[in-house]
Design an enzyme around this catalytic site. Structure first.
Site, short mmCIF file in Angstrom:
data_model
loop_
_atom_site.label_atom_id
_atom_site.label_comp_id
_atom_site.label_asym_id
_atom_site.label_seq_id
_atom_site.Cartn_x
_atom_site.Cartn_y
_atom_site.Cartn_z
N GLU A 261 -16.90 -27.06 -3.55
CA GLU A 261 -16.14 -26.08 -2.78
C GLU A 261 -15.26 -26.73 -1.72
O GLU A 261 -14.39 -26.06 -1.14
CB GLU A 261 -17.10 -25.08 -2.13
CG GLU A 261 -17.82 -24.16 -3.10
CD GLU A 261 -18.91 -24.86 -3.90
OE1 GLU A 261 -19.24 -24.38 -5.00
OE2 GLU A 261 -19.43 -25.90 -3.44
N GLU B 67 -22.21 -31.20 -14.60
CA GLU B 67 -22.10 -32.22 -13.55
C GLU B 67 -22.90 -33.47 -13.91
O GLU B 67 -22.35 -34.58 -13.97
CB GLU B 67 -22.55 -31.64 -12.21
CG GLU B 67 -21.59 -30.56 -11.73
CD GLU B 67 -22.02 -29.87 -10.45
OE1 GLU B 67 -21.15 -29.31 -9.76
OE2 GLU B 67 -23.23 -29.88 -10.14
N PHE C 239 -25.05 -25.10 -14.21
CA PHE C 239 -23.80 -25.85 -14.22
C PHE C 239 -24.05 -27.31 -13.86
O PHE C 239 -23.42 -28.21 -14.40
CB PHE C 239 -22.80 -25.24 -13.24
CG PHE C 239 -22.19 -23.95 -13.71
CD1 PHE C 239 -21.51 -23.89 -14.92
CD2 PHE C 239 -22.30 -22.79 -12.97
CE1 PHE C 239 -20.94 -22.70 -15.36
CE2 PHE C 239 -21.74 -21.60 -13.40
CZ PHE C 239 -21.06 -21.56 -14.61
#
Length: 332
Positions: free
Chosen positions: A148, A233, A228
């Protein structure tokens, strides 16, 4: 008096038409009317919140310029990004399309335009189930960098969007009324944006990579093979990085897992299968100090002088250590 009350929201929310006998001698009719009005308002609010974020292009463009002028863009990047080109690539990926038909390939141009290869070494922070503490720990990219904090994540975080097929010249290919829930989409569509964003971010990591997971959530294990973090990742990390796993237990909750039990054992296998060395810490001091700022009265946060002499075996944080942690939090 006899009144007919009818409330509806086409395609989104329906209440059956009812006939209400309003007796002015009895105030119950007023309560019923107020209740119907409240239900109508809730219906409108709920339905409006389900569609694409209003003014999404303006928000997106504003974030793009803000990130480069005042955000982390100046630290991470040596060149300027074209916000117009980035928006065009982003919009092209999903507008005028059925949400179920969108895949990662549709966002490929967008990810290529926003990829940041200059994320500082040893600063990448991946997280799963630890949004609040992970972002407090990273402090907006000053200590660690989360997805983010990158341009991709900064642009899209908190926004909702979905497209629609058009059959008239008055349609702009964006559905502002309602978007399908993630669980109702095919897997490929559900993972299209954030899966690709996660993979792009992980691919830029260098040096030490910190992975923060939650070991005290009764509703989800610390490590999930369908997350995720696991699918995109961990799978896209360079073989040259090293991994540090941080298992966080909320101070007001019971630890449900440790570094070598439960789903963490599965995580260890997944990490080692990728050729990495598994190193895990459970509530390390820097994370513990950070959480203690908001929970000073928790037993794990009491100073030595504050601990009652009850013979408890629970070990407190001593004064010098706590002062160091709070100083680290506010200065860094």
């Amino acid at each position: 008096d006899i009144k007919t009350a009818s409330t509806s929201h086409p395609g989104l929310c329906f209440m059956q038409t009812e006939t209400i006998i309003m007796d002015h001698e009895n105030p119950r009719w007023l309560a019923i009317s107020v209740l119907l009005l409240l239900l109508l308002c809730l219906c409108d609010v709920t339905s409006a919140a389900n569609g694409t974020t209003e003014n999404i292009r303006d928000i997106f463009m504003g974030r793009c310029y803000d990130y480069q002028e005042f955000g982390l863009g100046k630290q991470f990047d040596l060149h300027r990004y074209s916000c117009e080109d980035i928006w065009a690539a982003f919009a092209k990926a999903w507008t005028f399309k059925d949400p179920s038909d969108v895949t990662q390939d549709n966002y490929k141009q967008f990810f290529n335009l926003t990829r940041q290869p200059n994320i500082p070494e040893n600063k990448t922070l991946l997280w799963s189930g630890t949004y609040d503490v992970a972002h407090a720990y990273g402090e907006g990219g000053k200590r660690y960098v989360t997805l983010e904090d990158t341009l991709i994540g900064y642009l899209a975080n908190g926004l909702t969007w979905c497209g629609m097929k058009c059959h008239s010249d008055q349609c702009f290919g964006i559905n502002y009324e309602t978007c399908p829930a993630s669980k109702d989409l095919p897997v490929a569509a559900r993972q299209a944006f954030w899966g690709g964003a996660s993979a792009t971010f992980a691919g830029t990591a260098k040096g030490l990579v910190t992975i923060m997971v939650n070991g005290s959530d009764p509703n989800r294990p610390a490590y999930r093979s369908d997350s995720f973090m696991a699918l995109f990742e961990l799978a896209d990390l360079s073989k040259y990085v090293t991994i540090r796993v941080v298992l966080v237990t909320d101070l007001n909750k019971r630890a449900l897992e440790n570094c070598n039990s439960g789903s963490m054992a599965i995580m260890r296998t997944a990490i080692e299968k990728r050729g990495f060395v598994y190193k895990c810490e459970h509530n390390p001091k820097d994370v513990l100090h950070l959480m203690c700022v908001d929970h000073l009265q928790n037993n794990n946060c009491l100073l030595a002088s504050d601990q009652p002499n009850t013979g408890s075996k629970q070990r407190p944080i001593y004064r010098a250590t706590l002062i160091f942690g709070i100083t680290f939090f506010y200065i860094c």
